[in-house]
Enzyme design. Structure first.
Site, mmCIF file in Angstrom:
data_model
loop_
_atom_site.group_PDB
_atom_site.id
_atom_site.type_symbol
_atom_site.label_atom_id
_atom_site.label_comp_id
_atom_site.label_asym_id
_atom_site.label_seq_id
_atom_site.Cartn_x
_atom_site.Cartn_y
_atom_site.Cartn_z
ATOM 1 N N HIS A 28 0.518 -1.201 -0.152
ATOM 2 C CA HIS A 28 0.055 0.044 -0.037
ATOM 3 C C HIS A 28 0.910 0.981 -0.293
ATOM 4 O O HIS A 28 1.625 1.516 1.161
ATOM 5 C CB HIS A 28 -0.616 0.415 1.267
ATOM 6 C CG HIS A 28 -1.957 1.142 1.286
ATOM 7 N ND1 HIS A 28 -3.275 0.943 1.822
ATOM 8 C CD2 HIS A 28 -1.373 2.621 1.664
ATOM 9 C CE1 HIS A 28 -3.378 2.067 1.651
ATOM 10 N NE2 HIS A 28 -3.000 3.346 1.069
ATOM 11 N N HIS A 52 1.462 5.634 -1.753
ATOM 12 C CA HIS A 52 1.333 6.259 -2.521
ATOM 13 C C HIS A 52 2.238 7.502 -3.051
ATOM 14 O O HIS A 52 3.465 7.826 -2.303
ATOM 15 C CB HIS A 52 0.512 7.473 -1.175
ATOM 16 C CG HIS A 52 -0.837 7.348 -0.970
ATOM 17 N ND1 HIS A 52 -2.689 7.039 -1.245
ATOM 18 C CD2 HIS A 52 -0.976 6.582 0.577
ATOM 19 C CE1 HIS A 52 -3.062 6.649 -0.471
ATOM 20 N NE2 HIS A 52 -3.163 5.915 0.228
ATOM 21 N N LYS A 107 -9.791 -0.379 -5.632
ATOM 22 C CA LYS A 107 -10.279 0.548 -4.290
ATOM 23 C C LYS A 107 -11.180 1.452 -4.011
ATOM 24 O O LYS A 107 -11.185 1.708 -4.996
ATOM 25 C CB LYS A 107 -8.671 2.171 -4.313
ATOM 26 C CG LYS A 107 -8.974 2.771 -2.932
ATOM 27 C CD LYS A 107 -7.528 1.174 -1.596
ATOM 28 C CE LYS A 107 -8.081 2.670 -0.366
ATOM 29 N NZ LYS A 107 -6.613 2.662 0.532
ATOM 30 N N HIS A 128 -10.748 1.221 2.379
ATOM 31 C CA HIS A 128 -10.171 2.337 3.483
ATOM 32 C C HIS A 128 -11.235 2.087 4.529
ATOM 33 O O HIS A 128 -11.850 1.885 3.683
ATOM 34 C CB HIS A 128 -10.388 3.317 2.593
ATOM 35 C CG HIS A 128 -9.575 4.395 4.257
ATOM 36 N ND1 HIS A 128 -7.936 5.448 4.345
ATOM 37 C CD2 HIS A 128 -10.548 5.240 5.231
ATOM 38 C CE1 HIS A 128 -8.667 6.063 4.788
ATOM 39 N NE2 HIS A 128 -9.670 6.097 6.013
ATOM 40 N N HIS A 179 -4.625 -0.651 6.295
ATOM 41 C CA HIS A 179 -4.044 -0.087 6.748
ATOM 42 C C HIS A 179 -4.883 0.208 8.594
ATOM 43 O O HIS A 179 -6.012 0.578 9.253
ATOM 44 C CB HIS A 179 -3.894 1.720 7.210
ATOM 45 C CG HIS A 179 -5.196 2.489 6.317
ATOM 46 N ND1 HIS A 179 -6.044 2.128 6.246
ATOM 47 C CD2 HIS A 179 -4.560 2.882 5.054
ATOM 48 C CE1 HIS A 179 -7.335 2.688 5.723
ATOM 49 N NE2 HIS A 179 -6.031 3.129 5.203
ATOM 50 N N ASP A 189 1.656 2.534 3.707
ATOM 51 C CA ASP A 189 0.599 4.071 3.456
ATOM 52 C C ASP A 189 1.568 4.919 3.363
ATOM 53 O O ASP A 189 1.149 6.015 4.143
ATOM 54 C CB ASP A 189 -0.242 3.399 4.548
ATOM 55 C CG ASP A 189 -1.658 5.263 3.894
ATOM 56 O OD1 ASP A 189 -1.518 4.898 3.033
ATOM 57 O OD2 ASP A 189 -2.154 4.995 4.805
HETATM 58 O O1 DOR Z 1 -3.155 8.787 6.260
HETATM 59 C C1 DOR Z 1 -3.057 9.540 5.228
HETATM 60 N N1 DOR Z 1 -2.820 9.696 3.868
HETATM 61 N N2 DOR Z 1 -4.808 8.298 5.100
HETATM 62 C C2 DOR Z 1 -5.215 7.863 3.796
HETATM 63 O O2 DOR Z 1 -5.829 7.137 4.031
HETATM 64 C C3 DOR Z 1 -4.568 8.250 2.281
HETATM 65 C C4 DOR Z 1 -3.797 9.609 3.093
HETATM 66 C C5 DOR Z 1 -2.447 10.436 2.124
HETATM 67 O O3 DOR Z 1 -3.403 9.881 0.092
HETATM 68 O O4 DOR Z 1 -2.304 10.870 1.925
HETATM 69 ZN ZN ZN Z 2 -3.598 5.111 1.814
#
Ligand code: DOR
Ligand code: ZN
Length: 343
Positions: free
Chosen positions: A12, A14, A98, A135, A173, A246
């Site tokens: 997971h 970003h 997702k 989520h 998460h 995450d």
């Molecule tokens: O803390 C987080 N940041 N939780 C999420 O679900 C998204 C993520 C983000 O994209 O910044």
């Molecule tokens: Zn995330």
């Protein structure tokens, strides 16, 4: 002391886009062989065509010689069609879909407003074995932030799995004892990712002695009893639990603000932070299956061939990193980490 594990995957991640992508991708590519890449860009990655383009941008941004495979996901909306799921399955590079409940987190406003609208899509995913990444938080303003995961499981996830018992689900998460127990008790189509920060910290890290925005993420850190339940789940040896950082970069300015963004940046020292958590739990021998086997097995991918060497050696995380015209403050910035991933 050194430990050698099969090269891990991030279940997971970003990666953002453009300049931000170029700033963070080298960290993940050094740490991990593959990563499940989140689709919450602006605009979100809702089609296989958009995922193909995003995948190319990621591959182009890789440092020379990097050995890293982005595993793509689609962002589910109220309007996603079953046809798009079939295209995703046929693509070979889209590995999951997702689900963001609309409004639950960063860039989730295009998310799903009512799971009832996605029945045909879930039926198609169930048929094809395409995983749904969840989520798991309700967005009802009447529900306390700290209860949103538990209430989601009771009122959304449990009924969804009753309607679609064959649907393969990764609850993302997880942050609570209830989530860990739910996943452990569910059928073998249900798994969960756990972040390093939820294994290492409870909500005191966020709020004691002043508000610490770099520990703010969603789902938010919970109380110590929950952290202990997550540690037990991660170290249990159950194949249902696997690594998902995450890691979610935001500029210092947007985190250190009156209304700061959610996300902890852990990609820089991810496997080292997990090693710390497993060592503290007396479970270092369980790190490899959690980090390198269980996720690959859940996604029905071959396990990685290469290895990663971790040395018990203290180093200090940089105070900040350059990031998209601003600064990025990594988790543990300016503080020691007790394991080091060797080059
Ligand atoms: O803390 C987080 N940041 N939780 C999420 O679900 C998204 C993520 C983000 O994209 O910044
Ligand atoms: Zn995330």
């Amino acid at each position: 002391m050194r430990i050698v594990i099969t090269r891990p995957d991030d279940g997971h991640l970003h990666l953002r886009d453009d300049e931000a992508l170029r700033a963070v991708l080298p960290h993940s590519a050094r740490q991990f062989a593959r990563a499940i890449v989140m689709p919450n860009l602006r605009p979100p990655i809702t089609t296989v065509a958009a995922a193909a383009e995003y995948r190319q941008r990621i591959l182009r941004a890789l440092p020379d010689g990097a050995d890293f495979e982005p595993l793509m996901t689609l962002y589910l909306t109220d309007d996603t069609l079953a046809d798009e799921i079939r295209r995703a399955v046929d693509s070979g590079f889209v590995k999951a879909v997702k689900l963001y409940p609309a409004g639950a987190t960063t860039h989730s406003d295009a998310g799903v407003t009512d799971l009832g609208k996605c029945g045909a899509v879930f039926a198609e995913m169930e048929k094809a074995g395409m995983p749904l990444l969840v989520h798991g938080e309700v967005t009802d303003p009447a529900i306390d932030l700290f209860d949103r995961e538990r209430v989601f499981i009771e009122t959304r996830l449990q009924p969804l799995l009753e309607r679609h018992p064959g649907l393969r689900v990764a609850l993302e998460h997880i942050t609570t004892q209830e989530a860990a127990e739910f996943v452990a008790a569910a059928g073998n189509t249900v798994a969960a990712t756990i972040t390093a920060h939820h294994l290492l910290y409870n909500r005191n890290a966020l709020l004691v002695g002043g508000i610490r925005p770099h520990y703010y993420c969603l789902p938010v850190l919970k109380r110590e009893t929950h952290r202990q339940a997550l540690i037990r789940a991660a170290a249990s040896g159950s194949p249902k639990f696997f690594l998902g950082t995450d890691s979610a970069p935001h500029t210092r300015a947007t985190k250190e603000a009156a209304c700061g963004c959610a996300g902890c940046y852990t990609a820089l020292s991810a496997i080292e932070l997990y090693a710390e958590a497993f060592e503290q739990a007396g479970a270092l021998d369980g790190l490899e299956s959690f980090a390198s086997f269980n996720g690959a097995d859940f996604y029905r991918l071959p396990r990685n061939k290469g290895s990663a060497i971790l040395e018990k050696k203290t180093w200090v995380v940089p105070a900040s990193l350059p990031y998209a015209g601003g600064e990025l403050v990594p988790l543990r910035s300016g503080e020691p980490v007790s394991w080091k991933l060797l080059a």
